[in-house]
Write an enzyme that holds these catalytic residues in place. Sequence first.
Site, short mmCIF file in Angstrom:
data_model
loop_
_atom_site.label_atom_id
_atom_site.label_comp_id
_atom_site.label_asym_id
_atom_site.label_seq_id
_atom_site.Cartn_x
_atom_site.Cartn_y
_atom_site.Cartn_z
N CYS A 1 1.39 -1.15 -7.87
CA CYS A 1 0.90 -0.05 -7.06
C CYS A 1 -0.42 -0.49 -6.41
O CYS A 1 -0.45 -1.50 -5.72
CB CYS A 1 0.79 1.19 -7.95
SG CYS A 1 0.25 2.72 -7.19
N ASP B 1 11.10 3.33 -1.08
CA ASP B 1 9.70 3.68 -1.35
C ASP B 1 9.14 4.48 -0.17
O ASP B 1 9.01 3.95 0.93
CB ASP B 1 8.88 2.40 -1.57
CG ASP B 1 7.48 2.67 -2.09
OD1 ASP B 1 6.90 3.71 -1.75
OD2 ASP B 1 6.97 1.82 -2.84
N HIS C 1 9.16 3.95 -5.15
CA HIS C 1 7.85 3.50 -5.60
C HIS C 1 7.74 3.67 -7.12
O HIS C 1 8.18 4.67 -7.68
CB HIS C 1 6.75 4.30 -4.92
CG HIS C 1 5.40 3.71 -5.09
ND1 HIS C 1 4.97 2.61 -4.38
CD2 HIS C 1 4.37 4.06 -5.90
CE1 HIS C 1 3.73 2.31 -4.74
NE2 HIS C 1 3.34 3.17 -5.66
#
Length: 223
Positions: free
Chosen positions: A114, A161, A193
């Site tokens: 991330c 995502d 994601h």
Amino acid sequence: MSIELTAADGHTLSAYTAGPQDARRGLVVVQEIFGVNRHMRRVCDDFASQGYAVVCPALFDRTQRGVELGYGPEDVTRGRDLRGTIDPGKTLLDILAAAAALPPAAKRGIVGYCWGGTVAWHGATRSSAFAAAVGWYGGGIAAARDETPSCPVQLHFGETDASIPLADVEAIRQARAGKTPPVEIFVYQGAGHGFGCEERGSYVAKDAAQAQERTLAFFAQHL
């Protein structure tokens, strides 16, 4: 185990460590926007079980110490707010302090998730501290795609995502096409994601396992 690090600007921060202290390979593991929480400690322990010495710096310590968030909407908002208060240049100092805490004889890599995926890219392009870098769903990499890594890089993205469109992934691929060092890019069909985090609703076990297998093989090759 928790240790204290001191960055080059004098800032002190905590870090989670795991793995053998005489390891020949070491990793800086870079957090998501949720702090060095239970998931990140599990990630560190998994790498440690493979023989790596691991240091995971608490990047939010620049703003607030001891941050450990969950994965609800309010946690996402809080994590984004905290990330927004931190200068990327200061974050680089913190990951370099973490690298310096690895065993002196260890060949060093960096892996992030991330926000940490972007930080890992910056570690590769804005320093020469690492022999290999891996980023999982780093949303800021596309904006820095023209920066040149100092080491081989491997990147992982989810096809669906919502925060990293496939156009961004393709832009990274095109920016690095035919250049050295190489950048490997993998896209996981149907994954969103955070597909590698077992505590998130977007977790996909088979994709997480494959991405981890590729990550370990990459580090085995370059470290």
